[in-house]
Scaffold this motif. Structure first.
Motif, PDB file in Angstrom:
ATOM      1  N   TYR A   1       0.962  -1.183  -0.103  1.00  0.00           N
ATOM      2  CA  TYR A   1      -0.197  -0.133   0.056  1.00  0.00           C
ATOM      3  C   TYR A   1       0.926   1.393   0.118  1.00  0.00           C
ATOM      4  N   ALA A   2       2.284   1.148   0.461  1.00  0.00           N
ATOM      5  CA  ALA A   2       2.991   2.350   0.644  1.00  0.00           C
ATOM      6  C   ALA A   2       3.559   2.534  -0.801  1.00  0.00           C
ATOM      7  N   HIS A   3       3.672   1.660  -1.580  1.00  0.00           N
ATOM      8  CA  HIS A   3       4.072   1.797  -2.923  1.00  0.00           C
ATOM      9  C   HIS A   3       2.979   1.754  -4.157  1.00  0.00           C
ATOM     10  N   GLY A   4       1.714   1.518  -3.763  1.00  0.00           N
ATOM     11  CA  GLY A   4       0.712   1.629  -4.804  1.00  0.00           C
ATOM     12  C   GLY A   4       0.780   0.537  -5.708  1.00  0.00           C
ATOM     13  N   ASP A   5       0.870  -0.750  -5.365  1.00  0.00           N
ATOM     14  CA  ASP A   5       0.518  -1.763  -6.094  1.00  0.00           C
ATOM     15  C   ASP A   5      -0.409  -1.801  -7.006  1.00  0.00           C
ATOM     16  N   THR A   6      -0.332  -1.940  -8.293  1.00  0.00           N
ATOM     17  CA  THR A   6      -1.637  -1.790  -9.131  1.00  0.00           C
ATOM     18  C   THR A   6      -2.572  -2.945  -8.854  1.00  0.00           C
ATOM     19  N   ARG A   7      -2.028  -4.195  -8.731  1.00  0.00           N
ATOM     20  CA  ARG A   7      -2.889  -5.237  -8.610  1.00  0.00           C
ATOM     21  C   ARG A   7      -3.955  -5.386  -7.305  1.00  0.00           C
ATOM     22  N   HIS A   8      -3.485  -4.378  -6.228  1.00  0.00           N
ATOM     23  CA  HIS A   8      -4.196  -4.089  -5.262  1.00  0.00           C
ATOM     24  C   HIS A   8      -5.230  -3.132  -5.311  1.00  0.00           C
ATOM     25  N   SER A   9      -5.432  -2.375  -6.444  1.00  0.00           N
ATOM     26  CA  SER A   9      -6.405  -1.352  -6.632  1.00  0.00           C
ATOM     27  C   SER A   9      -7.666  -1.988  -6.929  1.00  0.00           C
ATOM     28  N   LEU A  10      -8.623  -1.277  -6.539  1.00  0.00           N
ATOM     29  CA  LEU A  10     -10.233  -1.559  -6.666  1.00  0.00           C
ATOM     30  C   LEU A  10     -10.258  -2.137  -8.204  1.00  0.00           C
ATOM     31  N   LEU A  11      -9.774  -0.960  -9.049  1.00  0.00           N
ATOM     32  CA  LEU A  11     -10.078  -0.986 -10.564  1.00  0.00           C
ATOM     33  C   LEU A  11      -9.619  -2.182 -11.232  1.00  0.00           C
ATOM     34  N   VAL A  12      -8.187  -2.384 -11.180  1.00  0.00           N
ATOM     35  CA  VAL A  12      -7.518  -3.563 -11.925  1.00  0.00           C
ATOM     36  C   VAL A  12      -7.847  -4.932 -11.127  1.00  0.00           C
ATOM     37  N   GLY A  13      -7.975  -4.822  -9.728  1.00  0.00           N
ATOM     38  CA  GLY A  13      -8.105  -6.269  -9.132  1.00  0.00           C
ATOM     39  C   GLY A  13      -9.315  -6.362  -9.268  1.00  0.00           C
ATOM     40  N   GLY A  14     -10.366  -5.554  -9.553  1.00  0.00           N
ATOM     41  CA  GLY A  14     -11.790  -5.790  -9.864  1.00  0.00           C
ATOM     42  C   GLY A  14     -11.801  -6.343 -11.115  1.00  0.00           C
ATOM     43  N   ALA A  15     -11.043  -6.003 -12.179  1.00  0.00           N
ATOM     44  CA  ALA A  15     -10.990  -6.572 -13.394  1.00  0.00           C
ATOM     45  C   ALA A  15     -10.719  -8.126 -13.505  1.00  0.00           C
ATOM     46  N   PHE A  16      -9.720  -8.151 -12.743  1.00  0.00           N
ATOM     47  CA  PHE A  16      -8.686  -9.523 -12.816  1.00  0.00           C
ATOM     48  C   PHE A  16     -10.304 -10.549 -12.141  1.00  0.00           C
ATOM     49  N   GLN A  17     -10.884  -9.945 -11.074  1.00  0.00           N
ATOM     50  CA  GLN A  17     -11.952 -10.892 -10.530  1.00  0.00           C
ATOM     51  C   GLN A  17     -13.131 -10.939 -11.678  1.00  0.00           C
ATOM     52  N   SER A  18     -13.530  -9.975 -12.257  1.00  0.00           N
ATOM     53  CA  SER A  18     -14.567 -10.221 -13.146  1.00  0.00           C
ATOM     54  C   SER A  18     -14.358 -11.219 -14.359  1.00  0.00           C
ATOM     55  N   LEU A  19     -12.963 -11.054 -14.799  1.00  0.00           N
ATOM     56  CA  LEU A  19     -12.356 -11.971 -15.830  1.00  0.00           C
ATOM     57  C   LEU A  19     -12.456 -13.434 -15.341  1.00  0.00           C
ATOM     58  N   GLY A  20     -11.931 -13.644 -14.125  1.00  0.00           N
ATOM     59  CA  GLY A  20     -12.023 -14.862 -13.854  1.00  0.00           C
ATOM     60  C   GLY A  20     -13.487 -15.628 -13.523  1.00  0.00           C
ATOM     61  N   THR A  21     -14.556 -14.799 -13.145  1.00  0.00           N
ATOM     62  CA  THR A  21     -15.556 -15.129 -13.124  1.00  0.00           C
ATOM     63  C   THR A  21     -16.132 -15.560 -14.434  1.00  0.00           C
ATOM     64  N   TRP A  22     -16.058 -14.696 -15.524  1.00  0.00           N
ATOM     65  CA  TRP A  22     -16.192 -15.044 -17.095  1.00  0.00           C
ATOM     66  C   TRP A  22     -15.682 -16.247 -17.288  1.00  0.00           C
ATOM     67  N   ARG A  23     -14.283 -16.478 -16.933  1.00  0.00           N
ATOM     68  CA  ARG A  23     -13.899 -17.835 -17.615  1.00  0.00           C
ATOM     69  C   ARG A  23     -14.222 -18.893 -16.709  1.00  0.00           C
ATOM     70  N   TYR A  24     -14.834 -18.747 -15.397  1.00  0.00           N
ATOM     71  CA  TYR A  24     -15.512 -19.954 -14.905  1.00  0.00           C
ATOM     72  C   TYR A  24     -16.921 -20.190 -15.406  1.00  0.00           C
TER      73      TYR A  24
END
Length: 441
Positions: free
Chosen positions: A234-257
Protein backbone atom coordinates in the motif's frame (compact mmCIF):
# COMPACT_ATOMS: atom_id res chain seq x y z
CA UNK A 1 21.51 -40.04 -9.55
CA UNK A 2 18.78 -39.28 -7.04
CA UNK A 3 18.09 -40.80 -3.64
CA UNK A 4 15.55 -40.06 -0.97
CA UNK A 5 16.54 -38.88 2.50
CA UNK A 6 15.84 -42.35 3.96
CA UNK A 7 18.15 -43.99 1.42
CA UNK A 8 21.13 -41.70 1.87
CA UNK A 9 21.20 -42.00 5.67
CA UNK A 10 23.25 -45.21 5.38
CA UNK A 11 25.49 -43.97 2.54
CA UNK A 12 29.23 -43.30 2.83
CA UNK A 13 30.25 -39.93 4.19
CA UNK A 14 31.83 -39.08 0.85
CA UNK A 15 30.04 -37.86 -2.25
CA UNK A 16 29.63 -40.63 -4.86
CA UNK A 17 29.98 -38.04 -7.63
CA UNK A 18 33.01 -35.95 -6.63
CA UNK A 19 34.39 -37.69 -3.53
CA UNK A 20 34.06 -34.62 -1.30
CA UNK A 21 33.13 -35.12 2.38
CA UNK A 22 29.36 -35.14 2.92
CA UNK A 23 27.60 -34.55 6.23
CA UNK A 24 24.80 -36.98 7.02
CA UNK A 25 21.44 -35.23 6.78
CA UNK A 26 19.65 -37.20 9.50
CA UNK A 27 15.94 -36.64 8.88
CA UNK A 28 16.85 -34.15 6.17
CA UNK A 29 18.33 -34.85 2.75
CA UNK A 30 22.02 -35.74 2.56
CA UNK A 31 23.64 -33.81 -0.29
CA UNK A 32 26.97 -32.53 -1.50
CA UNK A 33 27.64 -28.80 -1.29
CA UNK A 34 30.62 -29.12 -3.65
CA UNK A 35 28.86 -30.61 -6.70
CA UNK A 36 25.15 -30.49 -5.76
CA UNK A 37 24.82 -34.27 -5.75
CA UNK A 38 21.36 -35.23 -4.45
CA UNK A 39 20.49 -31.59 -3.82
CA UNK A 40 17.01 -32.08 -5.32
CA UNK A 41 16.09 -35.77 -4.92
CA UNK A 42 12.32 -35.42 -5.00
CA UNK A 43 10.44 -36.56 -8.06
CA UNK A 44 7.56 -34.23 -8.88
CA UNK A 45 4.38 -35.83 -10.18
CA UNK A 46 2.43 -32.60 -10.53
CA UNK A 47 0.56 -32.06 -13.77
CA UNK A 48 2.04 -29.56 -16.22
CA UNK A 49 0.59 -26.08 -15.59
CA UNK A 50 -2.02 -24.68 -17.92
CA UNK A 51 -1.25 -22.31 -20.76
CA UNK A 52 -1.85 -19.16 -18.71
CA UNK A 53 0.19 -20.52 -15.80
CA UNK A 54 3.10 -21.36 -18.11
CA UNK A 55 3.02 -17.82 -19.51
CA UNK A 56 2.94 -16.39 -15.97
CA UNK A 57 5.92 -18.49 -14.91
CA UNK A 58 8.07 -17.54 -17.90
CA UNK A 59 7.25 -13.85 -17.56
CA UNK A 60 7.86 -13.94 -13.81
CA UNK A 61 11.35 -15.35 -14.33
CA UNK A 62 12.20 -12.88 -17.11
CA UNK A 63 10.88 -9.78 -15.36
CA UNK A 64 12.30 -10.87 -12.02
CA UNK A 65 15.82 -11.01 -13.45
CA UNK A 66 15.43 -7.70 -15.31
CA UNK A 67 14.09 -5.88 -12.26
CA UNK A 68 16.80 -7.32 -10.02
CA UNK A 69 19.36 -5.66 -12.28
CA UNK A 70 17.42 -2.39 -12.50
CA UNK A 71 16.52 -1.77 -8.86
CA UNK A 72 18.95 -0.47 -6.26
CA UNK A 73 19.87 -2.33 -3.10
CA UNK A 74 16.97 -2.51 -0.64
CA UNK A 75 18.59 -0.42 2.08
CA UNK A 76 22.02 0.65 0.76
CA UNK A 77 23.42 0.33 4.25
CA UNK A 78 21.90 3.60 5.35
CA UNK A 79 21.28 4.32 8.98
CA UNK A 80 17.69 3.85 10.16
CA UNK A 81 17.03 7.57 10.36
CA UNK A 82 18.38 8.20 6.90
CA UNK A 83 16.34 5.35 5.47
CA UNK A 84 13.21 6.78 6.99
CA UNK A 85 13.85 10.21 5.48
CA UNK A 86 14.64 8.92 2.01
CA UNK A 87 11.79 9.21 -0.54
CA UNK A 88 10.12 5.89 -1.18
CA UNK A 89 9.67 4.90 -4.85
CA UNK A 90 6.16 4.08 -5.91
CA UNK A 91 5.08 1.58 -8.52
CA UNK A 92 5.00 3.56 -11.75
CA UNK A 93 1.97 3.33 -13.99
CA UNK A 94 3.77 3.74 -17.33
CA UNK A 95 2.45 2.83 -20.77
CA UNK A 96 1.68 -0.77 -19.80
CA UNK A 97 -0.16 0.43 -16.71
CA UNK A 98 -2.18 2.84 -18.81
CA UNK A 99 -3.24 0.07 -21.16
CA UNK A 100 -4.06 -2.16 -18.18
CA UNK A 101 -6.25 0.59 -16.74
CA UNK A 102 -8.00 0.98 -20.09
CA UNK A 103 -8.68 -2.78 -20.28
CA UNK A 104 -9.95 -2.76 -16.70
CA UNK A 105 -12.33 0.09 -17.55
CA UNK A 106 -13.53 -1.84 -20.59
CA UNK A 107 -14.14 -4.97 -18.51
CA UNK A 108 -16.18 -3.00 -15.99
CA UNK A 109 -17.88 -1.22 -18.89
CA UNK A 110 -19.17 -4.58 -20.15
CA UNK A 111 -20.67 -5.22 -16.72
CA UNK A 112 -22.34 -1.80 -16.72
CA UNK A 113 -23.61 -2.36 -20.27
CA UNK A 114 -25.12 -5.70 -19.27
CA UNK A 115 -26.87 -4.06 -16.35
CA UNK A 116 -28.13 -1.13 -18.42
CA UNK A 117 -29.26 -3.36 -21.29
CA UNK A 118 -31.00 -5.72 -18.90
CA UNK A 119 -32.87 -2.88 -17.21
CA UNK A 120 -33.94 -1.46 -20.59
CA UNK A 121 -35.23 -4.84 -21.79
CA UNK A 122 -36.97 -5.40 -18.48
CA UNK A 123 -38.80 -2.07 -18.66
CA UNK A 124 -39.34 -1.57 -22.39
CA UNK A 125 -39.19 -5.07 -23.82
CA UNK A 126 -42.12 -7.15 -25.05
CA UNK A 127 -42.78 -10.85 -25.22
CA UNK A 128 -39.79 -12.81 -23.96
CA UNK A 129 -37.40 -9.84 -23.91
CA UNK A 130 -37.99 -9.02 -20.21
CA UNK A 131 -36.83 -12.56 -19.41
CA UNK A 132 -33.62 -11.91 -21.35
CA UNK A 133 -33.30 -8.62 -19.51
CA UNK A 134 -33.59 -10.39 -16.17
CA UNK A 135 -30.86 -12.82 -17.21
CA UNK A 136 -28.58 -9.93 -18.22
CA UNK A 137 -29.16 -8.21 -14.88
CA UNK A 138 -28.37 -11.42 -13.03
CA UNK A 139 -25.17 -11.84 -15.04
CA UNK A 140 -24.13 -8.25 -14.29
CA UNK A 141 -24.69 -8.87 -10.58
CA UNK A 142 -22.49 -11.97 -10.72
CA UNK A 143 -19.72 -10.05 -12.53
CA UNK A 144 -19.84 -6.93 -10.36
CA UNK A 145 -16.66 -5.90 -8.51
CA UNK A 146 -16.58 -7.34 -5.01
CA UNK A 147 -15.66 -5.19 -2.03
CA UNK A 148 -14.60 -8.09 0.15
CA UNK A 149 -15.97 -9.00 3.56
CA UNK A 150 -14.83 -10.10 6.97
CA UNK A 151 -15.16 -13.80 7.83
CA UNK A 152 -18.42 -14.79 9.46
CA UNK A 153 -18.41 -16.34 12.91
CA UNK A 154 -19.08 -19.78 11.48
CA UNK A 155 -15.84 -19.56 9.48
CA UNK A 156 -13.98 -20.27 12.75
CA UNK A 157 -11.41 -17.53 12.14
CA UNK A 158 -11.13 -15.13 15.10
CA UNK A 159 -11.56 -11.45 14.19
CA UNK A 160 -9.71 -8.99 16.43
CA UNK A 161 -10.30 -5.27 16.79
CA UNK A 162 -8.30 -2.63 18.61
CA UNK A 163 -9.96 -3.23 21.94
CA UNK A 164 -9.15 -6.96 21.72
CA UNK A 165 -5.39 -6.56 21.15
CA UNK A 166 -4.18 -2.98 21.78
CA UNK A 167 -0.48 -3.88 21.84
CA UNK A 168 -0.72 -5.76 18.54
CA UNK A 169 -2.52 -2.85 16.87
CA UNK A 170 0.02 -0.40 18.27
CA UNK A 171 2.76 -2.44 16.60
CA UNK A 172 0.81 -2.55 13.33
CA UNK A 173 0.39 1.23 13.41
CA UNK A 174 4.10 1.65 14.09
CA UNK A 175 5.14 -0.58 11.20
CA UNK A 176 2.64 1.01 8.82
CA UNK A 177 3.82 4.50 9.78
CA UNK A 178 7.46 3.50 9.30
CA UNK A 179 6.83 2.39 5.72
CA UNK A 180 4.62 5.37 4.85
CA UNK A 181 1.03 4.15 5.04
CA UNK A 182 -1.79 3.61 7.55
CA UNK A 183 -2.68 0.63 9.73
CA UNK A 184 -5.60 -1.78 9.66
CA UNK A 185 -9.08 -1.79 11.15
CA UNK A 186 -9.25 -5.50 11.96
CA UNK A 187 -7.02 -8.58 12.22
CA UNK A 188 -8.17 -12.07 11.19
CA UNK A 189 -6.35 -15.11 12.59
CA UNK A 190 -6.30 -18.38 10.64
CA UNK A 191 -4.15 -21.49 10.29
CA UNK A 192 -2.53 -20.77 6.90
CA UNK A 193 1.19 -20.46 6.24
CA UNK A 194 0.67 -16.97 4.87
CA UNK A 195 -0.19 -13.38 5.72
CA UNK A 196 -1.81 -10.55 3.76
CA UNK A 197 -3.33 -7.10 4.00
CA UNK A 198 -6.51 -6.56 1.97
CA UNK A 199 -9.58 -4.36 2.02
CA UNK A 200 -13.26 -4.97 2.69
CA UNK A 201 -16.53 -3.08 2.46
CA UNK A 202 -17.52 -0.08 0.37
CA UNK A 203 -15.27 2.16 2.46
CA UNK A 204 -12.33 -0.19 1.78
CA UNK A 205 -11.25 -0.71 5.37
CA UNK A 206 -8.02 -2.65 5.70
CA UNK A 207 -7.76 -6.07 7.29
CA UNK A 208 -4.62 -8.01 8.17
CA UNK A 209 -4.80 -11.78 7.91
CA UNK A 210 -2.24 -13.60 10.04
CA UNK A 211 -1.66 -17.26 9.26
CA UNK A 212 -0.39 -18.93 12.41
CA UNK A 213 1.48 -21.65 10.49
CA UNK A 214 3.79 -18.84 9.31
CA UNK A 215 3.56 -16.30 12.15
CA UNK A 216 4.35 -18.81 14.90
CA UNK A 217 7.50 -20.03 13.13
CA UNK A 218 9.01 -16.54 12.82
CA UNK A 219 11.28 -14.92 15.40
CA UNK A 220 10.14 -11.44 16.47
CA UNK A 221 12.24 -9.45 14.02
CA UNK A 222 11.09 -11.53 11.05
CA UNK A 223 7.50 -10.81 12.08
CA UNK A 224 8.32 -7.13 11.67
CA UNK A 225 9.71 -7.91 8.21
CA UNK A 226 6.52 -9.77 7.31
CA UNK A 227 4.35 -6.83 8.39
CA UNK A 228 6.63 -4.35 6.64
CA UNK A 229 6.32 -6.31 3.40
CA UNK A 230 2.53 -6.52 3.53
CA UNK A 231 2.09 -2.82 4.36
CA UNK A 232 4.64 -2.00 1.67
CA UNK A 233 2.16 -2.93 -1.05
CA UNK A 234 0.00 0.00 0.00
CA UNK A 235 2.95 2.33 0.57
CA UNK A 236 4.11 1.78 -3.02
CA UNK A 237 0.74 1.72 -4.76
CA UNK A 238 0.64 -1.86 -6.11
CA UNK A 239 -1.59 -1.85 -9.21
CA UNK A 240 -3.07 -5.29 -8.57
CA UNK A 241 -4.18 -4.18 -5.12
CA UNK A 242 -6.29 -1.40 -6.64
CA UNK A 243 -10.06 -1.73 -6.80
CA UNK A 244 -10.14 -0.97 -10.54
CA UNK A 245 -7.57 -3.45 -11.88
CA UNK A 246 -8.06 -6.02 -9.11
CA UNK A 247 -11.80 -5.95 -9.75
CA UNK A 248 -11.18 -6.51 -13.47
CA UNK A 249 -9.13 -9.64 -12.71
CA UNK A 250 -11.96 -10.83 -10.50
CA UNK A 251 -14.59 -10.25 -13.20
CA UNK A 252 -12.49 -11.96 -15.87
CA UNK A 253 -11.99 -14.92 -13.56
CA UNK A 254 -15.75 -15.15 -13.09
CA UNK A 255 -16.25 -14.97 -16.87
CA UNK A 256 -13.72 -17.76 -17.39
CA UNK A 257 -15.42 -19.94 -14.77
CA UNK A 258 -18.89 -19.24 -16.24
CA UNK A 259 -17.79 -19.98 -19.81
CA UNK A 260 -15.71 -23.06 -18.99
CA UNK A 261 -16.68 -26.06 -21.18
CA UNK A 262 -19.03 -28.52 -19.51
CA UNK A 263 -18.93 -32.33 -19.79
CA UNK A 264 -20.92 -33.10 -22.92
CA UNK A 265 -23.45 -35.87 -22.30
CA UNK A 266 -25.89 -34.83 -24.97
CA UNK A 267 -26.58 -32.57 -27.93
CA UNK A 268 -27.49 -29.57 -25.76
CA UNK A 269 -24.16 -29.62 -23.89
CA UNK A 270 -22.26 -29.82 -27.20
CA UNK A 271 -24.27 -26.87 -28.51
CA UNK A 272 -23.62 -24.76 -25.38
CA UNK A 273 -19.88 -25.52 -25.50
CA UNK A 274 -19.79 -24.55 -29.17
CA UNK A 275 -21.64 -21.28 -28.59
CA UNK A 276 -19.39 -20.31 -25.67
CA UNK A 277 -16.13 -21.27 -27.42
CA UNK A 278 -15.47 -17.86 -28.99
CA UNK A 279 -16.32 -15.81 -25.85
CA UNK A 280 -14.20 -18.21 -23.83
CA UNK A 281 -11.19 -17.65 -26.09
CA UNK A 282 -11.77 -13.89 -26.00
CA UNK A 283 -11.90 -13.81 -22.19
CA UNK A 284 -8.78 -15.97 -21.97
CA UNK A 285 -6.96 -13.68 -24.37
CA UNK A 286 -7.93 -10.54 -22.45
CA UNK A 287 -6.82 -12.18 -19.20
CA UNK A 288 -3.43 -13.08 -20.68
CA UNK A 289 -2.95 -9.54 -21.98
CA UNK A 290 -3.89 -8.01 -18.63
CA UNK A 291 -1.54 -10.42 -16.87
CA UNK A 292 1.27 -9.40 -19.22
CA UNK A 293 0.62 -5.67 -18.77
CA UNK A 294 0.55 -5.79 -14.98
CA UNK A 295 3.08 -8.50 -14.15
CA UNK A 296 6.17 -6.31 -14.36
CA UNK A 297 4.53 -3.67 -12.17
CA UNK A 298 3.41 -6.34 -9.73
CA UNK A 299 6.90 -7.81 -9.47
CA UNK A 300 8.40 -4.36 -9.01
CA UNK A 301 5.89 -3.79 -6.22
CA UNK A 302 7.03 -7.05 -4.59
CA UNK A 303 10.67 -5.97 -4.71
CA UNK A 304 9.75 -2.58 -3.26
CA UNK A 305 7.70 -4.28 -0.54
CA UNK A 306 10.82 -6.32 0.27
CA UNK A 307 12.64 -2.99 0.58
CA UNK A 308 10.12 -1.73 3.13
CA UNK A 309 10.53 -5.01 5.03
CA UNK A 310 14.30 -4.44 5.10
CA UNK A 311 13.90 -0.85 6.27
CA UNK A 312 11.43 -1.76 8.99
CA UNK A 313 13.13 -4.90 10.32
CA UNK A 314 16.63 -4.87 8.85
CA UNK A 315 17.92 -6.64 5.75
CA UNK A 316 18.99 -9.72 7.73
CA UNK A 317 15.46 -10.27 9.07
CA UNK A 318 13.92 -9.65 5.64
CA UNK A 319 16.27 -12.21 4.06
CA UNK A 320 15.47 -14.63 6.90
CA UNK A 321 11.79 -14.27 6.03
CA UNK A 322 12.59 -15.38 2.46
CA UNK A 323 14.20 -18.52 3.87
CA UNK A 324 11.12 -19.26 5.98
CA UNK A 325 9.01 -19.20 2.83
CA UNK A 326 11.11 -22.07 1.48
CA UNK A 327 10.19 -24.37 4.39
CA UNK A 328 6.45 -23.64 4.50
CA UNK A 329 5.76 -27.00 2.84
CA UNK A 330 7.64 -28.80 5.61
CA UNK A 331 5.91 -26.69 8.27
CA UNK A 332 2.44 -27.41 6.85
CA UNK A 333 3.27 -31.12 6.73
CA UNK A 334 4.39 -31.04 10.35
CA UNK A 335 1.20 -29.20 11.31
CA UNK A 336 -0.88 -31.95 9.70
CA UNK A 337 1.07 -34.64 11.56
CA UNK A 338 0.64 -32.80 14.85
CA UNK A 339 -3.11 -32.51 14.26
CA UNK A 340 -3.43 -36.22 13.49
CA UNK A 341 -1.40 -37.08 16.58
CA UNK A 342 -3.57 -34.77 18.70
CA UNK A 343 -6.79 -36.32 17.36
CA UNK A 344 -5.61 -39.81 18.18
CA UNK A 345 -4.15 -38.59 21.50
CA UNK A 346 -0.74 -40.13 20.87
CA UNK A 347 1.25 -39.43 24.01
CA UNK A 348 -1.99 -38.64 25.80
CA UNK A 349 -0.35 -37.95 29.15
CA UNK A 350 1.73 -35.17 27.68
CA UNK A 351 -1.28 -33.66 25.92
CA UNK A 352 -3.45 -33.72 29.06
CA UNK A 353 -7.13 -32.90 28.66
CA UNK A 354 -6.86 -30.57 25.64
CA UNK A 355 -5.26 -32.38 22.66
CA UNK A 356 -4.61 -29.04 20.93
CA UNK A 357 -2.57 -27.65 23.84
CA UNK A 358 0.94 -26.67 22.78
CA UNK A 359 0.27 -27.17 19.06
CA UNK A 360 1.85 -23.88 17.97
CA UNK A 361 4.81 -24.28 20.33
CA UNK A 362 5.60 -27.68 18.82
CA UNK A 363 5.30 -26.24 15.33
CA UNK A 364 7.66 -23.39 16.22
CA UNK A 365 10.14 -25.88 17.69
CA UNK A 366 10.03 -27.88 14.45
CA UNK A 367 10.75 -24.77 12.37
CA UNK A 368 13.58 -23.71 14.70
CA UNK A 369 15.21 -27.14 14.35
CA UNK A 370 15.74 -26.80 10.58
CA UNK A 371 19.55 -26.58 10.16
CA UNK A 372 21.29 -23.95 8.07
CA UNK A 373 22.54 -26.69 5.73
CA UNK A 374 18.92 -27.51 4.82
CA UNK A 375 18.16 -23.85 4.14
CA UNK A 376 21.16 -23.67 1.82
CA UNK A 377 19.94 -26.79 -0.01
CA UNK A 378 16.47 -25.31 -0.38
CA UNK A 379 17.93 -22.07 -1.75
CA UNK A 380 19.72 -24.08 -4.45
CA UNK A 381 16.58 -26.09 -5.18
CA UNK A 382 14.55 -22.87 -5.39
CA UNK A 383 16.99 -21.49 -7.95
CA UNK A 384 16.79 -24.68 -10.02
CA UNK A 385 12.99 -24.85 -9.96
CA UNK A 386 12.30 -21.12 -10.03
CA UNK A 387 10.37 -21.25 -6.73
CA UNK A 388 7.80 -18.48 -6.28
CA UNK A 389 5.25 -17.71 -3.58
CA UNK A 390 2.83 -17.45 -6.52
CA UNK A 391 2.91 -16.38 -10.16
CA UNK A 392 2.81 -12.65 -9.35
CA UNK A 393 5.95 -12.79 -7.18
CA UNK A 394 9.54 -12.69 -8.45
CA UNK A 395 11.44 -15.95 -7.94
CA UNK A 396 12.26 -16.31 -4.25
CA UNK A 397 16.00 -16.80 -4.80
CA UNK A 398 16.18 -13.47 -6.64
CA UNK A 399 14.39 -11.72 -3.77
CA UNK A 400 16.79 -13.29 -1.30
CA UNK A 401 19.80 -12.30 -3.43
CA UNK A 402 18.66 -8.68 -3.58
CA UNK A 403 18.22 -8.50 0.19
CA UNK A 404 21.68 -9.92 0.89
CA UNK A 405 23.78 -8.29 -1.84
CA UNK A 406 24.23 -4.92 -0.10
CA UNK A 407 25.68 -3.87 3.22
CA UNK A 408 23.39 -4.81 6.14
CA UNK A 409 21.15 -1.94 7.19
CA UNK A 410 19.73 -1.13 10.58
CA UNK A 411 16.12 -1.67 11.59
CA UNK A 412 13.64 1.13 12.16
CA UNK A 413 11.66 -1.08 14.56
CA UNK A 414 13.06 -3.64 16.99
CA UNK A 415 10.61 -6.03 18.57
CA UNK A 416 12.17 -7.07 21.86
CA UNK A 417 11.28 -10.25 23.72
CA UNK A 418 9.13 -8.50 26.35
CA UNK A 419 6.95 -6.73 23.81
CA UNK A 420 6.67 -9.87 21.67
CA UNK A 421 5.51 -11.80 24.74
CA UNK A 422 2.82 -9.19 25.45
CA UNK A 423 1.51 -9.48 21.90
CA UNK A 424 1.57 -13.28 22.13
CA UNK A 425 -0.51 -13.05 25.28
CA UNK A 426 -3.11 -10.96 23.44
CA UNK A 427 -3.26 -13.59 20.69
CA UNK A 428 -3.36 -16.56 23.06
CA UNK A 429 -7.12 -17.11 23.01
CA UNK A 430 -7.31 -16.75 19.21
CA UNK A 431 -4.47 -19.25 18.83
CA UNK A 432 -6.23 -21.73 21.11
CA UNK A 433 -9.44 -21.33 19.13
CA UNK A 434 -7.74 -21.98 15.78
CA UNK A 435 -5.80 -24.95 17.20
CA UNK A 436 -8.98 -26.56 18.53
CA UNK A 437 -10.71 -26.21 15.18
CA UNK A 438 -7.71 -27.77 13.44
CA UNK A 439 -7.65 -30.73 15.79
CA UNK A 440 -11.39 -31.27 15.42
CA UNK A 441 -10.87 -31.39 11.67
Amino acid sequence: MTETADTVRTAERTCPECGAPVDEGGRYVTWCAACDWNVDPETRDEEPPGRIDRIRRRLAQRYGEQLLADLADPDDGAAPGAAADRPRPRTRLGVAGGFATAIALAVHGVTVALLAGGLWLLVRGHGGLPVVGGLLIGLAIVLRPRFGRLPKEEDHRPVLRRGDAPRLFALLDEVAGAVGTTGVRTVVIDCDANASVSTYGIRQHRVLRIGLALWETLPPQERIALLGHEFGHYAHGDTRHSLLVGGAFQSLGTWRYTLAPQPAHGLMEHFVNLVTALPRLLVGGVLVVLEHLTLRQSQRAEYLADSTAARAAGAEAAAGLMDRLLVTGSVVGELRRECVAARTRIGGAARRDDPSEGLWERLAAHAASVPEREYERLRRVAERRGHQVDSTHPPTHLRHRRLTRGAPGGALIVLDAARAAEIDAELAEAKRSVARELVRG
